[in-house]
Design a protein around this motif. Structure first.
Motif, short mmCIF file in Angstrom:
data_model
loop_
_atom_site.label_atom_id
_atom_site.label_comp_id
_atom_site.label_asym_id
_atom_site.label_seq_id
_atom_site.Cartn_x
_atom_site.Cartn_y
_atom_site.Cartn_z
N ALA A 292 9.60 -23.61 13.54
CA ALA A 292 9.50 -23.70 15.00
C ALA A 292 10.76 -24.31 15.60
O ALA A 292 11.02 -24.18 16.79
CB ALA A 292 8.28 -24.53 15.39
N ILE B 10 6.66 -23.71 23.30
CA ILE B 10 6.89 -24.96 24.05
C ILE B 10 8.37 -25.31 24.04
O ILE B 10 8.95 -25.67 25.08
CB ILE B 10 6.06 -26.12 23.43
CG1 ILE B 10 4.58 -25.93 23.73
CG2 ILE B 10 6.54 -27.47 23.95
CD1 ILE B 10 3.65 -26.85 22.96
N LEU B 11 8.99 -25.21 22.86
CA LEU B 11 10.41 -25.60 22.76
C LEU B 11 11.27 -24.73 23.67
O LEU B 11 12.23 -25.19 24.28
CB LEU B 11 10.89 -25.51 21.30
CG LEU B 11 10.15 -26.44 20.32
CD1 LEU B 11 10.70 -26.27 18.91
CD2 LEU B 11 10.25 -27.90 20.74
N VAL C 66 3.75 -30.61 23.51
CA VAL C 66 3.24 -30.55 22.13
C VAL C 66 2.03 -31.47 21.99
O VAL C 66 0.99 -31.10 21.43
CB VAL C 66 4.34 -30.93 21.10
CG1 VAL C 66 3.74 -31.21 19.73
CG2 VAL C 66 5.37 -29.80 21.00
N LEU D 124 0.27 -21.31 15.52
CA LEU D 124 0.86 -22.07 16.63
C LEU D 124 2.20 -22.70 16.24
O LEU D 124 2.81 -23.40 17.05
CB LEU D 124 -0.12 -23.14 17.11
CG LEU D 124 -1.46 -22.62 17.65
CD1 LEU D 124 -2.40 -23.76 17.98
CD2 LEU D 124 -1.22 -21.76 18.90
N GLY D 125 2.63 -22.50 15.01
CA GLY D 125 3.94 -23.00 14.59
C GLY D 125 3.94 -24.40 14.02
O GLY D 125 5.00 -24.97 13.75
N VAL D 126 2.74 -24.97 13.81
CA VAL D 126 2.67 -26.36 13.36
C VAL D 126 2.95 -26.49 11.85
O VAL D 126 3.38 -27.54 11.39
CB VAL D 126 1.29 -26.97 13.72
CG1 VAL D 126 1.15 -28.40 13.22
CG2 VAL D 126 1.09 -26.92 15.23
N SER E 183 11.63 -27.64 15.78
CA SER E 183 11.52 -28.91 16.51
C SER E 183 12.27 -30.00 15.77
O SER E 183 12.65 -29.83 14.61
CB SER E 183 10.05 -29.32 16.64
OG SER E 183 9.64 -30.13 15.56
N SER F 153 2.15 -22.28 21.90
CA SER F 153 2.64 -22.43 20.53
C SER F 153 3.82 -23.39 20.54
O SER F 153 4.44 -23.60 21.59
CB SER F 153 3.08 -21.09 19.97
OG SER F 153 4.30 -20.70 20.57
N VAL F 154 4.10 -23.98 19.37
CA VAL F 154 5.23 -24.92 19.32
C VAL F 154 6.56 -24.22 19.65
O VAL F 154 7.31 -24.71 20.49
CB VAL F 154 5.28 -25.66 17.96
CG1 VAL F 154 6.51 -26.57 17.91
CG2 VAL F 154 4.03 -26.48 17.76
N PRO F 155 6.86 -23.06 19.03
CA PRO F 155 8.12 -22.40 19.43
C PRO F 155 8.12 -22.06 20.92
O PRO F 155 9.16 -22.17 21.58
CB PRO F 155 8.14 -21.12 18.58
CG PRO F 155 7.21 -21.38 17.45
CD PRO F 155 6.17 -22.33 17.96
N MET G 253 6.93 -26.82 11.59
CA MET G 253 7.50 -27.36 12.84
C MET G 253 8.94 -27.82 12.76
O MET G 253 9.77 -27.38 13.55
CB MET G 253 6.62 -28.51 13.33
CG MET G 253 5.95 -28.20 14.64
SD MET G 253 5.00 -29.61 15.23
CE MET G 253 6.13 -30.30 16.41
#
Lengths: 262, 379
Positions: free
Chosen positions: B62, A193-194, B12, B48-50, B64, A189-191, B53
Motif C-alpha cells: 500500500a 486513502i494514501l 486510516v 483493503l491493503g492492510v 504507507s 482502502s489504504v492505497p 501496508m
C-alpha cells in the motif's frame, strides 16, 4: 462510461446528543460524514466501474470548504475525481436553489451517462434534490432504487414501494436515487486513502459553473426554515386489554368514558 | 516536532475503527471461544491493503509509512488482539524479511501475493530449547548440492499450518554458533514440511499457534534468504521491527479495555450513583489514561525513528516494554472495575485480560527489552 455521484456531507446523527435541559440538539463536536444513502449511490457507481474498468466516477457536492474531507473519503473508496461547488453566493440554498447549482455543475463536468444520488440526506430528509436535478437537466429519473443492472444503453432497476417494488427499464442518461437496500458500501482502502489524502480537489465557484446567481443562495430560495425544534418525546402508548375484539372495544369505550372523552 | 495526526492517518484510523467495530466485534467472542482463525475478515483486510501496508507499491504494497501501519495494528487491537497479531506477524515477520533481505527474484516471486493478502506469511524461529536464547537452534539445513534438506521442529509458530509462506531459521553450520544460522523461505506443501501440534492458548485464540515439523524437507537452493550464515541477523532485525507491532497490539488492548471501562463506569450504578462518581476509581482511570498516552508517545516516536532511517532498537524496546506493561496494568484494573461482570465472558474485558499477557512474552520478553535498554545505558 462516465458516472456522476451527487453526495452531501451531513452531521453523524448517531453521534448527536440532546441537551436534557433545553431539549435542543448539541451540534458541537459532532463529526461530519458522507450521507448514508449517498454512500450506496457511490457504491453502485463503483460496482459499474469494477465491471467496466474504463468507467470514470466523479463525485460532486455543494457545501462549505470542509466538505473536501468527505470528498477525500469518496476518492479513498475508489472515485476517480471530486468536485466541490463552494461559494458564498450558494450558501443558504434550499433544495430548489441547491439543485440549480448542482445541475449547472453537472452540466459543466458532463455529459454523464448516469447520475446517481442518495435518496435523501439524514439532516434534511427532503428527498427532493435528486429528482429536481433530473427535472432541471431534462433527464429521466427513477427514485428509491434498490436494485440496479446495466444492459447496454438501458438500466433495469427495481424501485422500492411501500408494499413491494416495481421493475423499470430506463434509457441512459438518467438520474437514479439510491436507498440502503441497494448494496453495502465498501470501506476506504489504504492505497486509496494514501492517494486521496494528497489529491487536489477541484473547487468551483458560482461563476465557474455559470449559474444564474438569482437562482441560488438563501435569497433565491422559495422555502425558508421558519423555526426548528426537537419534538417532545411521545408518552408511552396504552394497549387495550381484552380477549376478543368485542371485549377490547368495550374496554376502550369504558376508558374513553372514564376520561370524559365521549 | 509535530504532534498531530496527518490526514491520511486520520482516514486510516477512521476506516479501521469502523471496520473493527462492524466486521470484527461481532465475531470476536466466537473466534476466541472456538480458537477459530478469522479467514474472512483477514481476506477482507487484504483487499483493503492492510496485509501489505508498509511496503512499496511496486511489489503490491500500500506504500504507507511504518507509523501509519502501527496505528492500524493499534486500531484493530482495540477491538480484537487476534486480528492485531495476525496482521502484525504477516507484515513484520514474513513480508519484512523477504522485502529487506530477499533477492529481486524472491521479492518478485513472493511479495505480490503476500502483500495483497492472497497468501499469508509466518516466521519460524522458536524451538523447544531455543526461546529467548535463539542461538540454540537445533533445526538443521544440509546443503545437498541442488537443494537444502531441513530437519527439526519449531514451536509456538503464529499462523502455523495456516500460512502459505514461512521464513524459517535453521543451522547450516553448528560450529559457528550464531553465524551458523541461515534463514529459508519455505512454502506450505513442500515435501517433508507439516504442521504438528496446535497449541491451546490462554489468549489471542483467533491467531493459531502451532508446531512446524521438518522431516527431510527439500527446500530449493534459491530459497536461502539473506545469504549463508545470515539467519541470526535476519531473525533479530525482523523481531526488532516486530516489536513495534506488538507494542501497538498491547497499546490497542489497553485503549480498548480502557474505553470499555469508561462506558461501563458511566452506566453502572452502586450506592445510588454511577461508578465514575467515585473519586478513588476516577483517579485510577486518570493514571491509566496517563500511562496509555505516555506509552503511545514512546511507540510513535520509535516508529517515527524507523521511518526516518534512524536506529530504533532501544526506542522499540522501550515502546514494547511500556505498552505491554501498561496493558497489563490497564486490563487488570478494567476487570476489577467491572467487578463480577468483568470475570464473565459476556464482557470483552475478560478476553482482553487473557489476550494481553502474551504481549509481555512474545517477540522479546519484557526481560529482553530491559536487557536491550539497560545495555544502552551502561555501554
Amino acid at each position: 462510461m462516465k458516472i456522476a455521484v451527487c453526495v452531501k456531507q451531513v452531521p453523524d446523527t448517531n453521534e448527536i446528543r440532546i441537551n436534557p435541559e433545553t431539549g435542543t440538539l448539541i451540534r458541537d463536536g459532532v463529526p461530519s460524514i458522507l450521507n448514508n444513502d449517498d454512500a450506496n449511490a457511490l457504491e453502485q457507481a463503483l460496482q459499474v466501474k469494477d465491471a467496466q474498468p474504463d468507467t470514470e466516477v466523479i463525485v460532486v457536492t455543494m457545501g462549505p470548504p470542509q466538505a473536501k474531507e468527505m470528498l477525500q473519503e469518496c476518492l479513498a473508496m475508489g472515485a476517480d475525481d471530486a468536485i466541490l461547488l463552494s461559494d458564498r453566493a450558494l450558501g443558504g440554498s434550499d433544495t430548489w436553489a441547491t439543485s440549480n447549482a448542482l445541475a449547472a455543475g453537472l452540466k459543466k463536468a458532463g455529459p454523464f451517462d448516469l447520475i446517481f444520488a442518495g435518496r435523501q440526506a439524514i439532516d434534511g430528509d427532503t428527498a427532493q434534490v435528486g429528482p429536481q436535478i433530473a427535472e432541471k437537466m431534462g433527464l429521466a429519473q427513477v427514485t428509491y432504487v434498490k436494485a440496479f443492472e446495466l444492459d447496454g444503453a438501458f438500466a433495469t432497476v427495481k424501485r422500492a414501494l411501500e408494499d413491494g417494488y416495481e421493475t423499470l427499464r430506463v434509457k441512459l442518461p438518467c438520474v437514479l436515487t439510491a436507498i440502503k437496500e441497494l448494496n453495502t458500501p465498501r470501506y476506504m482502502s489504504v492505497p486509496g486513502i494514501l492517494k486521496a489524502a494528497k489529491a487536489d480537489i477541484k473547487v468551483w465557484s458560482a461563476d465557474d459553473i455559470g449559474v444564474d446567481k438569482t437562482t441560488v443562495g438563501l435569497k433565491a430560495s422559495p422555502t425558508n426554515v421558519f423555526r426548528s425544534f426537537t419534538p417532545r418525546p411521545k408518552g408511552k402508548g396504552v394497549s387495550v386489554e381484552g380477549d376478543t375484539p368485542k371485549e377490547q372495544a368495550a374496554n376502550l369505550l369504558a376508558d374513553l368514558r372514564a376520561k370524559h372523552i365521549i | 516536532m509535530e504532534f498531530s495526526y496527518s490526514r491520511e492517518q486520520q482516514m486510516v484510523k477512521a476506516m479501521l475503527k469502523k471496520f473493527a467495530e462492524t466486521e470484527i466485534a461481532p465475531i470476536s467472542e466466537e473466534i476466541d471461544a472456538e480458537a477459530k482463525y478469522p479467514y474472512e475478515t483477514i481476506a477482507h483486510l487484504g483487499n483493503l491493503g492492510v496485509m501489505g501496508m508498509p511496503f512499496p507499491k511496486e511489489y503490491g504494497g500500500a506504500g504507507s509509512d511504518y507509523l501509519t501501519y502501527i496505528m492500524a495494528v493499534e486500531e484493530l487491537s482495540k477491538v480484537d488482539a487476534s486480528h492485531g497479531v495476525i496482521v502484525q506477524t504477516h507484515n513484520a515477520l514474513c513480508c519484512w524479511p523477504i522485502f529487506t533481505y530477499g533477492t529481486e527474484e524472491q521479492k518478485q516471486k513472493y511479495l505480490p501475493k503476500l502483500l495483497s493478502g492472497e497468501h499469508l506469511g509466518a516466521f519460524g524461529l522458536t524451538e523447544p530449547n531455543a526461546g529467548t536464547d535463539a542461538a540454540m537452534q537445533q533445526t538443521t539445513a544440509k546443503d545437498m548440492g541442488d537443494h537444502w534438506l531441513l530437519n527439526g521442529s519449531k514451536i509456538f509458530i503464529s499462523g502455523g499450518g495456516i500460512a502459505d509462506v514461512y521464513v524459517v531459521m535453521a543451522m547450516t553450520d553448528k560450529s559457528k554458533g550464531n553465524k551458523g544460522i541461515s534463514s529459508f523461505i519455505v512454502e506450505k506443501g513442500m515435501p517433508g514440511f507439516s504442521r504438528g501440534k496446535k497449541e491451546n492458548k490462554m489468549g489471542i485464540r483467533g491467531s493459531i499457534a502451532a508446531e512446524l515439523v521438518f522431516e527431510d524437507c527439500a527446500v530449493p537452493k534459491e530459497n536461502l534468504l539473506g545469504g549463508l550464515g545470515k539467519g541470526f541477523k535476519v531473525a533479530m532485525s525482523s523481531l526488532d521491527v516486530g516489536r513495534l507491532g506488538i507494542a501497538a497490539q498491547a497499546l490497542g488492548i489497553a485503549q480498548g479495555a480502557f474505553d470499555q471501562t469508561v462506558e461501563y463506569m458511566k452506566q453502572r450504578r452502586q450506592f445510588g450513583r454511577s461508578l465514575d462518581k467515585f473519586q478513588a476509581l476516577a483517579f485510577e482511570m486518570a493514571n491509566m489514561k496517563t500511562r496509555i498516552d505516555g506509552s503511545r508517545f514512546l511507540l510513535y516516536n520509535a516508529a517515527n525513528c524507523r521511518d526516518r532511517g534512524l536506529s530504533s532498537t532501544v526506542e522499540a524496546a522501550q515502546a514494547k516494554l511500556s505498552c505491554s506493561e501498561t496493558a497489563s496494568y490497564v486490563v487488570d484494573k478494567a476487570v476489577q472495575f467491572h467487578g463480577g461482570y468483568g470475570y464473565i465472558k459476556d464482557y470483552p474485558v475478560e478476553r482482553m485480560y487473557r489476550d494481553q499477557k502474551i504481549t509481555e512474552i512474545y517477540e522479546g520478553t519484557s526481560e529482553v527489552m530491559k536487557m536491550v535498554i539497560s545495555g544502552s545505558i551502561f555501554k
